[in-house]
Write an enzyme that holds these catalytic residues in place. Structure first.
Site, PDB file in Angstrom:
ATOM      1  N   ASN A 142       0.809  -1.225   0.000  1.00 51.22           N
ATOM      2  CA  ASN A 142       0.000   0.000   0.000  1.00 51.22           C
ATOM      3  C   ASN A 142       0.843   1.277   0.000  1.00 51.22           C
ATOM      4  O   ASN A 142       0.327   2.373   0.220  1.00 51.22           O
ATOM      5  CB  ASN A 142      -0.991   0.017   1.180  1.00 51.22           C
ATOM      6  CG  ASN A 142      -0.285   0.050   2.543  1.00 51.22           C
ATOM      7  OD1 ASN A 142       0.888   0.398   2.659  1.00 51.22           O
ATOM      8  ND2 ASN A 142      -1.022  -0.318   3.583  1.00 51.22           N
ATOM      9  N   ASP A 143       2.147   1.131  -0.270  1.00 50.83           N
ATOM     10  CA  ASP A 143       3.021   2.315  -0.291  1.00 50.83           C
ATOM     11  C   ASP A 143       2.565   3.322  -1.336  1.00 50.83           C
ATOM     12  O   ASP A 143       2.588   4.536  -1.106  1.00 50.83           O
ATOM     13  CB  ASP A 143       4.474   1.910  -0.580  1.00 50.83           C
ATOM     14  CG  ASP A 143       5.122   1.212   0.600  1.00 50.83           C
ATOM     15  OD1 ASP A 143       4.462   1.081   1.655  1.00 50.83           O
ATOM     16  OD2 ASP A 143       6.289   0.794   0.470  1.00 50.83           O
ATOM     17  N   ASP A 330      -5.722  19.679  16.523  1.00 53.03           N
ATOM     18  CA  ASP A 330      -4.623  20.493  16.007  1.00 53.03           C
ATOM     19  C   ASP A 330      -4.992  21.980  16.032  1.00 53.03           C
ATOM     20  O   ASP A 330      -6.152  22.349  15.858  1.00 53.03           O
ATOM     21  CB  ASP A 330      -4.333  20.047  14.565  1.00 53.03           C
ATOM     22  CG  ASP A 330      -3.146  20.731  13.953  1.00 53.03           C
ATOM     23  OD1 ASP A 330      -2.037  20.577  14.501  1.00 53.03           O
ATOM     24  OD2 ASP A 330      -3.315  21.425  12.930  1.00 53.03           O
ATOM     25  N   GLU A 359      -4.186  21.430  20.901  1.00 53.84           N
ATOM     26  CA  GLU A 359      -2.838  21.975  20.708  1.00 53.84           C
ATOM     27  C   GLU A 359      -2.900  23.472  20.987  1.00 53.84           C
ATOM     28  O   GLU A 359      -3.420  24.249  20.197  1.00 53.84           O
ATOM     29  CB  GLU A 359      -2.338  21.732  19.291  1.00 53.84           C
ATOM     30  CG  GLU A 359      -0.904  22.241  19.101  1.00 53.84           C
ATOM     31  CD  GLU A 359      -0.473  22.325  17.644  1.00 53.84           C
ATOM     32  OE1 GLU A 359       0.741  22.263  17.397  1.00 53.84           O
ATOM     33  OE2 GLU A 359      -1.352  22.478  16.770  1.00 53.84           O
TER      34      GLU A 359
END
Length: 616
Positions: A142-143, A330, A359
């Site tokens: 799956n790269d 985030d 964050e």
């Protein structure tokens, strides 16, 4: 028979009758939902070619269509459904436009979980932060995914994809569990189909789809279940402030007001202190929160009610679908305050034991404290955000263990002085404390730091015994080193041994150097000790002002306590124990670190940079 049918169809066509044609529906969000949720209103966003003028109906007898919203872009329909009386079922959303009839299958599933079943992370946990692309590659197949924009793997390119995935993490859950942490926090795992830099995950292109280079949605669920089976909680990274410019919601946006500055790029100032600055101009506040991170990260307008509902539902969907234990949000202060407050409130009403950490990258404890739930500084507002990230403490720790400590400055005095100000926090135990993460220099900035094992041991001891929820960045336990000045990609180097053919495998003792094993073993010993120690996980903190460069503090829960003596100087120091009698209930005790017996009579002597961890 077939010939007769063709003749009939030809005749009907000649007379003007046409076979109904289905509209092309490209996206349905959320892809499914559940009956029995506390919030009984459901937004369903449909995206397909020229569907907005369709008449809408449902084939269900107990799901009701409350509202149909049409946007400027004719490719969208936003439906609001009333699920108060809905049972688990499959039904169709029917779009009718002239002779064109489109049936969109939809499902309300039966809830497997109940809100109270989801256990969030707490101060009893230690989080292990993993960047999935850089931890381990378990499935090279799956790269590269055909059709995705960044279609190569290059481990020599610090900003390229390296191929890490869920299978790689799964294969090393025993390593993580054995280390002694109790939760894993994964950098973003949702689809990030951007042309470059997609490895880090912070430009989401589909909020309901796992990035296929990590695995499938089902594989993510399997990873969560495997982690739970090994006593590990899972924290998912989410981004509500912005998305990726390749997200269909931006490329073919419903309306310009889905994004700030009416979808025109205006750079943020990054100066989010203006949000709580009583002197700040309206311009400063707007440019900080509504400005874009970069041109390829469009800034979402959460004041648009449809955007807000879309984002809120996406987070609840992942909690219910995968059973995650927490969310790290985030760039929390960059998004709309009121929206983020409402989001936290709604999630925690649905899942009372869940946890969210924002964050909050600000340069003082006062500014960070403003963002925590029930902060007195934010009254009459309330962020409803349980946990905030203690960035100011991270900055202090990056200096404290290198300097000589005096009674009034430097070294460990920085930590003592900072904790004297913990009254600004509504809940100091709900602070995420960390030596480093994917955005900061590693605690070991260079190889010289990595060779200073005493420095590391003092720092990790403090991290795991002070107040708050500790987080360890992958590789810190084996002294991985990097300076932010080298580039963010260097902060996120591959874990050695995570790829087939790696010459070094630091997942095994045999593959680590003697120094790495010393750091790893020390960290492992402390982490596994912490797991079962209520004094550290739940206890109060009492500390003493610096004396002769030594910092002394106690963690206590009921009749159990842990006392730390930490010498912040290079010289041997002898202290009178008179000031500390209130936290020393015995005349002798075993030091957990060395295993030696420590006599607590009139004085105590510590070697240079020595640390004692005394258990009562």
């Amino acid at each position: 028979m077939k010939q007769t049918l063709l003749i009939i169809m030809a005749v009907l066509s000649f007379l003007g009758f046409k076979t109904p044609v289905q509209a092309s529906i490209k996206k349905v969000a959320p892809t499914f939902w559940w009956a029995g949720m506390k919030n009984t209103e459901l937004q369903v966003l449909l995206y397909g070619e020229d569907i907005s003028s369709s008449d809408v109906s449902l084939t269900s007898s107990d799901v009701y269509l409350k509202e149909v919203v049409r946007q400027a872009n004719s490719n969208y329909l936003i439906l609001y459904l009333d699920l108060k009386e809905a049972r688990p079922q499959k039904f169709d959303i029917v779009l009718k436009k002239g002779r064109k009839v489109t049936k969109v299958p939809y499902e309300l599933k039966e809830r497997i979980r109940r809100g109270t079943d989801i256990e969030g992370f707490t101060s009893s946990d230690v989080l292990y932060l993993i960047m999935p692309d850089r931890f381990a590659n378990g499935n090279p197949d799956n790269d590269v995914i055909p059709g995705m924009l960044e279609n190569k793997v290059d481990r020599n390119e610090q900003f390229g994809r390296h191929g890490g995935d869920f299978k790689g993490i799964s294969e090393h859950l025993d390593y993580i569990s054995d280390l002694g942490v109790t939760a894993i926090w994964l950098n973003p795992t949702q689809e990030n189909d951007m042309k470059d830099g997609s490895y880090h995950g912070y430009a989401i292109t589909d909020y309901y789809q796992i990035d296929r280079r990590f695995g499938t949605n089902e594989e993510f669920c399997n990873l969560v279940n495997e982690a739970h089976g090994k006593g590990l909680k899972v924290v998912m990274d989410m981004i509500f402030n912005h998305c990726g410019s390749e997200n269909y919601l931006f490329k073919d946006r419903p309306q310009d007001d889905w994004f700030n500055f009416r979808s025109n790029y205006v750079q943020t100032s990054f100066k989010t202190a203006s949000v709580m600055d009583i002197h700040a101009s309206d311009y400063e506040k707007a440019i900080a929160t509504d400005g874009w991170f970069t041109q390829v990260m469009p800034d979402l307008n959460q004041r648009n009610r449809h955007v807000a509902r879309y984002l809120i539902q996406s987070s609840i969907w992942w909690i219910e679908y995968a059973g995650i234990n927490g969310i790290r949000q985030d760039t929390h202060p960059y998004a709309d305050y009121d929206f983020m407050s409402s989001w936290c409130k709604e999630v925690l009403e649905e899942y009372p034991h869940f946890n969210i950490v924002g964050e909050t990258w600000l340069n003082s404890n006062v500014l960070v404290s403003y963002w925590q739930k029930d902060s007195k500084l934010a009254v009459p507002k309330n962020s409803n955000l349980p946990t905030v990230m203690d960035f100011p403490l991270t900055d202090l720790m990056s200096k404290a263990f290198d300097e000589e400590t005096t009674e009034w400055s430097g070294g460990l005095y920085r930590l003592y002085d900072y904790h004297t100000q913990d009254l600004v926090y509504a809940n100091p135990m709900n602070l995420l404390v960390f030596l480093d993460n994917h955005d900061t220099s590693r605690f070991c900035k260079n190889e010289e730091d990595a060779k200073n094992i005493v420095r590391y041991k003092q720092a990790i001891t403090y991290l795991l015994t002070t107040r708050g929820i500790p987080q360890i960045y992958y590789g810190t336990e084996i002294l991985m080193a990097a300076d932010k000045s080298e580039g963010d990609g260097c902060l996120r180097r591959d874990f050695p041994g995570g790829w087939k053919g790696d010459k070094v495998n630091c997942f095994t003792a045999e593959g680590r150097t003697d120094l790495q094993n010393e750091a790893f073993d020390y960290t492992r010993k402390l982490l596994n000790f912490r797991k079962n120690n209520e004094a550290i996980c739940k206890g109060t903190m009492k500390h003493f002002s610096i004396c002769k460069g030594v910092y002394v503090y106690e963690r206590k829960y009921n009749d159990k306590s842990v006392v730390v003596f930490m010498n912040g100087t290079d010289e041997k120091q002898t202290l009178s124990l008179v000031p500390y009698k209130e936290i020393l209930p015995s005349s002798s005790v075993t030091d957990f670190i060395s295993g030696k017996n420590v006599v607590l009579d009139e004085e105590i002597t510590l070697d240079g940079r020595e640390t004692l961890l005394l258990i009562f």
